[in-house]
Scaffold this motif. Structure first.
Motif, short mmCIF file in Angstrom:
data_model
loop_
_atom_site.label_atom_id
_atom_site.label_comp_id
_atom_site.label_asym_id
_atom_site.label_seq_id
_atom_site.Cartn_x
_atom_site.Cartn_y
_atom_site.Cartn_z
N LYS A 258 0.82 -1.21 0.00
CA LYS A 258 0.00 0.00 0.00
C LYS A 258 0.86 1.26 0.00
CE LYS A 258 -3.90 -2.15 2.40
NZ LYS A 258 -4.74 -2.14 3.63
N GLN A 261 2.33 1.70 -3.42
CA GLN A 261 1.30 2.15 -4.35
C GLN A 261 1.12 3.67 -4.27
OE1 GLN A 261 -2.27 -0.03 -3.50
NE2 GLN A 261 -1.30 -2.01 -3.87
N LYS A 262 1.10 4.19 -3.06
CA LYS A 262 0.91 5.64 -2.90
C LYS A 262 2.14 6.42 -3.37
CE LYS A 262 -2.27 5.17 1.00
NZ LYS A 262 -2.53 5.48 2.43
N CYS A 265 2.44 5.95 -7.43
CA CYS A 265 1.24 6.23 -8.23
C CYS A 265 0.64 4.96 -8.82
CB CYS A 265 1.54 7.22 -9.35
SG CYS A 265 2.16 8.80 -8.77
N CYS A 266 0.63 3.91 -8.03
CA CYS A 266 -0.02 2.64 -8.37
C CYS A 266 0.66 1.90 -9.52
CB CYS A 266 -1.50 2.85 -8.73
SG CYS A 266 -2.47 3.61 -7.42
#
Length: 347
Positions: A258, A261-262, A265-266
């Motif tokens: 997670k 991802q942040k 930018c995924c």
């Protein structure tokens, strides 16, 4: 089969067993995974050392106008990190536990989320210790010649302060080399270490070399001999990497994913998944098209310009395999007819 198999069977097969032993497939799979893991272990160890040394040197150069890790000291660190560490981690023997995990995908990153978690976690610990020794060592141990900002006289000469920093950094690196032996959140980092004698010998040689350098390096390595309490602190902070690694193991990989991802930018999360899904859909379409179309019908170039190159390649492979199988069947029937026509010998 490489020995008993016929030439027709060898041409139609994808894998040939040169020793006609099916257990060779298991050994090849085990060694292949072991080589991949050896590369990943070395990267996990090397990236941690490079990141810590680079960040610490740059920040100290800006903060106190000097780098605690001198050039000759960095040569010794690079020798430990590159040559000896690669030899120690690459000689890890394969075990049957390698066959219990799932295989890696073709598009999987060699630096996994677990490796990234270990690299960042160990870097945080080592940087915290090095910064604490650089700017607050007087609260930890008794040191006379503490180097501070713009202290030109002490920056040029060998100092006990910088020797302790160099010694602690190398000791932490050596203990982190033990942590780097595990890639999949295995808590027992010492498991199987007794089977790798090369790792043990190299680790002891590096530790012995560090002791000799600190005690007898002198002007060449810009060091001063340390007292017993300084060595105890160095070993205590070095073994702290083993304890800190157990704390890192408690952090779930889902939380790391997670965060990545942040920050990214995924991109990191969806890249592998999207590529696998697209590749699977394309393969299903290709197989469905190949099944619906006639097999022995020739493929005109002008009428099928829109057919993808991959579909055309699949059609050619399927056609070649069918022809090979027909030749194999024809050869068997020919041998059978010859046996029937041959009169039985009278004994």
């Amino acid at each position: 089969m490489g020995i008993q198999g016929t030439d027709v069977a060898k041409e139609a097969s994808d894998i040939i067993l040169t020793d006609d032993n099916f257990s060779s497939i298991v050994k090849a799979l085990m060694w292949g995974r072991n080589v991949y893991d050896a590369i990943a272990k070395f990267l996990q160890f090397q990236l941690t050392v490079n990141f810590v040394a680079g960040v610490f040197s740059v920040t100290c150069a800006a903060a106190i106008q000097s780098v605690p890790l001198k050039a000759v000291q960095m040569l010794w660190v690079n020798l430990v990190m590159d040559s000896l560490a690669s030899l120690a981690l690459a000689t890890e023997p394969p075990t049957e536990d390698l066959l219990k995990r799932k295989p890696y995908g073709r598009t999987k990153h060699i630096v996994s989320l677990t490796m990234m978690k270990n690299i960042v976690g160990q870097s945080i610990y080592q940087l915290a210790v090095l910064y604490g020794l650089s700017f607050g060592i007087e609260s930890w141990m008794s040191v006379d010649d503490i180097v501070k900002y713009n202290d030109i006289g002490k920056l040029r000469d060998s100092s006990l302060h910088f020797t302790i920093i160099f010694n602690v950094f190398v000791i932490m690196t050596l203990f982190n080399e033990i942590n780097a032996r595990k890639l999949h959140n295995e808590r027992n980092v010492f498991a199987g270490i007794q089977n790798n004698y090369i790792f043990i010998v190299i680790w002891v040689i590096c530790l012995g070399g560090q002791i000799l350098i600190v005690n007898f390096g002198g002007i060449i390595f810009s060091v001063k001999p340390l007292e017993w309490d300084h060595w105890m602190w160095s070993l205590f902070l070095g073994t702290g990497t083993l304890l800190w690694q157990q704390v890192i193991f408690t952090v779930p990989d889902s939380l790391v994913e997670k965060i990545v991802q942040k920050l990214c930018c995924c991109c990191y999360r969806t890249k592998d998944t999207k590529e696998d899904e697209i590749e699977l859909v394309q393969e299903e379409k290709i197989v469905e098209t190949a099944i619906n179309e006639p097999v022995f019908e020739s493929v005109p170039d002008k009428e099928n310009e829109q057919i993808s190159e991959r579909t055309r390649t699949l059609w050619m492979i399927a056609n070649k395999r069918i022809q090979t199988q027909l030749q194999f069947i024809k050869a068997i029937l020919t041998v059978d007819d010859e046996n029937r026509n041959t009169p039985n010998e009278v004994i």
